[in-house]
Design an enzyme around this catalytic site. Structure first.
Site, PDB file in Angstrom:
ATOM      1  N   ARG B 295      28.558 -85.500 -80.185  1.00 49.79           N
ATOM      2  CA  ARG B 295      27.279 -86.342 -80.375  1.00 49.79           C
ATOM      3  C   ARG B 295      27.999 -86.957 -80.480  1.00 49.79           C
ATOM      4  O   ARG B 295      27.218 -88.361 -79.850  1.00 49.79           O
ATOM      5  CB  ARG B 295      26.686 -85.535 -80.944  1.00 49.79           C
ATOM      6  CG  ARG B 295      25.709 -84.248 -80.699  1.00 49.79           C
ATOM      7  CD  ARG B 295      24.899 -83.883 -81.995  1.00 49.79           C
ATOM      8  NE  ARG B 295      24.007 -82.419 -81.669  1.00 49.79           N
ATOM      9  CZ  ARG B 295      23.089 -81.385 -81.778  1.00 49.79           C
ATOM     10  NH1 ARG B 295      23.075 -81.667 -83.337  1.00 49.79           N
ATOM     11  NH2 ARG B 295      23.012 -80.776 -81.111  1.00 49.79           N
ATOM     12  N   HIS B 430      22.037 -84.089 -73.117  1.00 56.80           N
ATOM     13  CA  HIS B 430      22.765 -83.128 -73.606  1.00 56.80           C
ATOM     14  C   HIS B 430      23.348 -83.036 -75.173  1.00 56.80           C
ATOM     15  O   HIS B 430      23.393 -83.820 -75.182  1.00 56.80           O
ATOM     16  CB  HIS B 430      24.186 -82.948 -72.338  1.00 56.80           C
ATOM     17  CG  HIS B 430      24.957 -84.391 -72.174  1.00 56.80           C
ATOM     18  ND1 HIS B 430      25.938 -84.353 -71.241  1.00 56.80           N
ATOM     19  CD2 HIS B 430      24.508 -86.033 -73.026  1.00 56.80           C
ATOM     20  CE1 HIS B 430      25.874 -85.482 -71.606  1.00 56.80           C
ATOM     21  NE2 HIS B 430      25.083 -86.546 -72.467  1.00 56.80           N
ATOM     22  N   GLU B 431      23.524 -82.250 -75.228  1.00 58.00           N
ATOM     23  CA  GLU B 431      24.422 -81.825 -76.850  1.00 58.00           C
ATOM     24  C   GLU B 431      23.447 -82.474 -77.921  1.00 58.00           C
ATOM     25  O   GLU B 431      23.433 -82.836 -78.515  1.00 58.00           O
ATOM     26  CB  GLU B 431      25.135 -82.759 -77.458  1.00 58.00           C
ATOM     27  CG  GLU B 431      26.522 -82.929 -76.134  1.00 58.00           C
ATOM     28  CD  GLU B 431      27.360 -81.640 -76.276  1.00 58.00           C
ATOM     29  OE1 GLU B 431      27.271 -81.299 -77.165  1.00 58.00           O
ATOM     30  OE2 GLU B 431      27.942 -80.971 -75.233  1.00 58.00           O
ATOM     31  N   GLY B 432      22.063 -82.177 -77.412  1.00 59.80           N
ATOM     32  CA  GLY B 432      20.674 -81.844 -78.085  1.00 59.80           C
ATOM     33  C   GLY B 432      19.575 -83.138 -77.753  1.00 59.80           C
ATOM     34  O   GLY B 432      20.705 -84.278 -78.003  1.00 59.80           O
TER      35      GLY B 432
END
Lengths: 572, 572
Positions: B295, B430-432
């Site tokens: 993140r 992406h990545e949340g």
């Protein structure tokens, strides 16, 4: 099947329940029409958009037009779709019957054309420009020019373009270098280079009618000495017969992030034969006729792309199962449709408020053309920069949300929403950037005629400010009036225009809040999900969106000149 | 030549004048380092980014990796660039010397890696994921696993991925269906389908080490029963020798709007041999180690793309001549550089404030890793969703502005800014997604440990609130504290989280305002254009940007539940 291109239910509401378009048939110009003819054109537009325009939208994007040095090739689906479109007569939808036109109200023609823009913005650009070109010529061209160039456009034989920008002169038309030399036969010889010409070259029509802004040899600098010329790609005999090539050639095609199915050309004019439209030195004034129409067209395109993106996102959010409500405790519970998650709802409801609000604005503005009066003309003049810029900015946010609602899938080319997002990015640039619209609104429209245009807009808005949602909108009207006065109190344009974009953003949001108030006035106490949705979107826009402009108005009131004063060396 | 990739001058300021990174060398872990070694790695990163990464950035975009059913081909420039990168040792920049690492501070390694991300986000993704994978394994893997899988990654022989998502489970990992069956030899057999696997297949390394989240047969539903497995593409002997293919195959490549040079795969695991990392049921906890790093990496990538876009726009705005000041009267006056127009300055100054503020945040957060303590760990925990989401949103606005500053040219593929804009769009997903980060911030981070994390963040911010620019930031701190309390006053997550995104937006802007206050504290009374620029950007952010969050906090204080309550049938 519910269409994901546009909502016919919403169009019906806006046209008939809100704007009472049927009443236009009481006007002499539209007397041959009726609700039935309007509906028939809307029906056929939806049908052709779905069948002939939408299917090749992705192909247009993936495989751009090519130029082999001689001919520009576009996909055969484009020509086929335009042929079907031309058969509807909508190419001359608003034109006089005596020219072969349908004499439809502009608002109905606009609603019809939105279907094509939403289904395939690239293919729809060819007729969009052709129509704007033809409308300019029917207004300012001679009868002979109309017969020679417009008539074939109406028949679908010719297409049209507008040639303003040059490689060194985009927003600044006073720097146009293309020159015109008068010839003894009454025509002119045009020489120069034109940039960003949409539909500038292709084999979709027998020839292409370019409308070219150029400076007659010896004319002084500035925009007031520009003249307008018809420069056809091929010589066209007076009877409309197409002959040899004129001195217009394609220097190259531009390759864009989106909108890739519309050829976009650098054109070279080399002693090309051109025909003066109207009088010398009035070119820009004439061109503004076309440009104002094109600006509404751009706003409409932005709404169309945002709208179809919203419908795709809504459909996906109802189908896609993922996650559980935040208050749920059982991980074994079945996943819910993502439309149940508040943040997905936020994106959808915001998008609905943007696209249905934007659509309302486009149709409202178009209808002003159908009821010409000094007042309506003035109102349209004030609204035009907002009609162009607001949807370009906010309906693009709807496209952004549509990607986000789809998650990772939305970022792939397996889904159409990423293309809508790329396509819509252009609308904040062409036909005058958002920044240019802001200068137009605050620098010209807000102050013209002693501020009469803005006063008219505000009084029109105030008249809609009823109910609990009306109060905050009314308060913003007062603030906009006072901020405008503050900004211009000493007449210094450098100070007044330092934050022009904040002004455009603020007035834009006010206008859309008003469009929503006006829509729910038409909703009244009608019941059912559709009307509840209208009330909900209006409430969302006025309670969640409109407050965002408070800080912008604060900034304007402070007459902050940080931007005007800064030393560019400080930027990095 | 001034680089358009990143500003080394700004990095030097942030690292040495602001964060005093040199002082880290007093710590035992970094004792072998000095300002000279830091500079040497920064120099070589800039050089390789410019020479080996930037030149194939557009080719990566135009010609995607292909899959012929057997092998995935990427451009040879990618492998060549990665080879040069591997020779720097930066792949193990922060790792222990005993593992072959450089033991650089995380903040320095991050600054170095930003050069590669800004020059070529797609090529840099391969080492980004490999590093995060290796870091997870060095923390939670066994010594044997480290020797077998990490050591070859450090040597550049293997690359790594993270395999969380599945076609039906992206944001909702509790729905992961991939299953693991224990085998008598102590390994597991993994079966399932994984989606969105960046670097998921290619021939750039001898093999690929997949870290796969799966559920051991018989484990209950939910995220707490997920386990983590090493699943190599090929069988790897204990001495690191690469053998036959394991049961992992490529089902297909995803085709994205941007980031097109990174292979992104649907992987099929079919009875593939996997090795449990740590203990069963702790997979998600381990994965969060990698995810938190990823993140920060995503936030850094967003900053990098925004930053390079800004530098390109600034350069263009200084070169491009067009138009005249609004107060100018003479159309024959020569045109001015467009940086003279206030609206262009607005876009540039806003971009500067976003990208230099974002860069400050990334480096600040990275440095917290270098000085581990209960307090710093807590602060990083609270900041992580902001580090990920804020740059993804606002540095993308810088990319949007970069297009707009370039006008029509910016929308074409002849200029790089349109690619940066498309590439950066992924970072909000992406990545949340941003929405997930908002739930993480308000639903977890703001309330964990009795609100201690948020209290720490706010007290840290308050300590920077001096001077005339400190007062408005201090006021926002108080408002955020009180809004958080209001939202959670009855502990109902449905109400508290109904507008979580507005909370993330508000706290994000507060954090960046603080980063700016802190930067100009380091500027002090130093003179020169660079420092004047820092003061200007800080002033711009706090006076033009920070006020935007007022209406968001008003909305939060009202505990509005319009979004939670709505009936989806109303949406359209």
């Amino acid at each position: 099947m519910v269409s994901k291109i546009l909502s016919r239910r919403d169009l019906d509401f806006l046209l008939y329940e809100w704007l009472d378009v049927e009443a236009l048939t009481e006007r002499e110009r539209f007397a041959e029409h009726s609700r039935e003819t309007f509906d028939a054109f809307l029906d056929v537009s939806a049908q052709i958009a779905e069948r002939d325009f939408a299917p090749h939208n992705r192909r247009n994007d993936l495989e751009e037009p090519t130029f082999d040095g001689v001919r520009v090739e576009v996909h055969p689906e484009v020509g086929a779709a335009l042929k079907v479109f031309n058969e509807t007569g909508l190419i001359s939808g608003t034109m006089d019957a005596e020219l072969g036109g349908l004499q439809l109200p502009a608002v109905v023609a606009r609603a019809c054309f939105l279907w094509f823009q939403a289904a395939n913005i690239a293919t729809s650009s060819y007729p969009l420009l052709t129509m704007a070109n033809a409308h300019l010529l029917t207004t300012y061209g001679s009868p002979a020019q109309i017969a020679r160039f417009v008539q074939p456009m109406v028949e679908g034989r010719f297409t049209g373009t507008m040639c303003l920008s040059e490689p060194q002169a985009g927003s600044s038309l006073s720097d146009v270098l293309t020159r015109a030399v008068s010839h003894e036969d009454g025509s002119y010889r045009i020489t120069g280079s034109k940039m960003w010409i949409s539909g500038g070259d292709h084999e979709l029509s027998e020839t292409i009618v370019h409308l070219v802004l150029a400076r007659v040899a010896g004319a002084p600098p500035g925009v007031k000495s520009l003249s307008l010329f018809i420069v056809p790609k091929h010589h066209v005999a007076e009877d409309g017969t197409v002959g040899e090539r004129n001195g217009v050639s394609l220097s190259g095609l531009n390759h864009k992030m989106g909108w890739r199915g519309t050829t976009n050309a650098v054109l070279s004019f080399d002693d090309a034969t051109g025909y003066l439209v109207g009088e010398e030195g009035k070119g820009l004034a004439y061109m503004f006729h076309m440009m104002n129409e094109a600006r509404i067209g751009v706003g409409a395109g932005a709404v169309a792309l945002g709208y179809t993106g919203y419908l795709h996102a809504l459909d996906y959010a109802r189908e896609r199962l993922q996650g559980r409500p935040v208050a749920a405790k059982d991980p074994a519970a079945p996943p819910v449709p993502i439309v149940d998650h508040p943040d997905v709802r936020r994106m959808l409801l915001a998008s609905k408020a943007y696209v249905e609000g934007g659509l309302g604005l486009i149709l409202y503005a178009s209808k002003l053309l159908d009821e010409p009066s000094a007042e309506n003309d003035l109102l349209l003049d004030v609204l035009t920069p907002i009609v162009k810029a607001w949807p370009s900015q906010w309906c693009r946010v709807a496209n952004d949300h549509a990607i986000q609602v789809h998650g990772g899938y939305g970022y792939t080319r397996e889904y159409p929403v990423e293309q809508f997002y790329r396509d819509n990015r252009l609308n904040s640039i062409h036909e005058g950037t958002d920044g240019i619209q802001a200068l137009d609104l605050l620098g010209r429209k807000a102050v013209m005629k002693g501020g009469a245009g803005l006063a008219l807009l505000l009084s029109t808005i105030r008249a809609s400010c009823t109910g609990d949602l009306g109060a905050p909108v009314l308060a913003v009207c007062d603030r906009v009036a006072s901020s405008t006065e503050t900004l211009w109190k000493d007449g210094d344009p450098t100070v007044a225009l330092a934050n022009a974009t904040a002004y455009l953003d603020a007035v834009g949001h006010l206008v859309i809040a008003w469009i929503w108030l006006s829509q729910i006035d038409a909703v009244g106490d009608k019941t059912g999900a559709f009307y509840d949705g209208k009330r909900l979107a209006a409430r969302y826009f006025i309670t969640h969106e409109l407050p965002k402009i408070g800080p912008m108005l604060d900034l304007l009131d402070s007459r902050d000149t940080l931007l005007a004063d800064l030393d560019p060396a400080w930027l990095g």
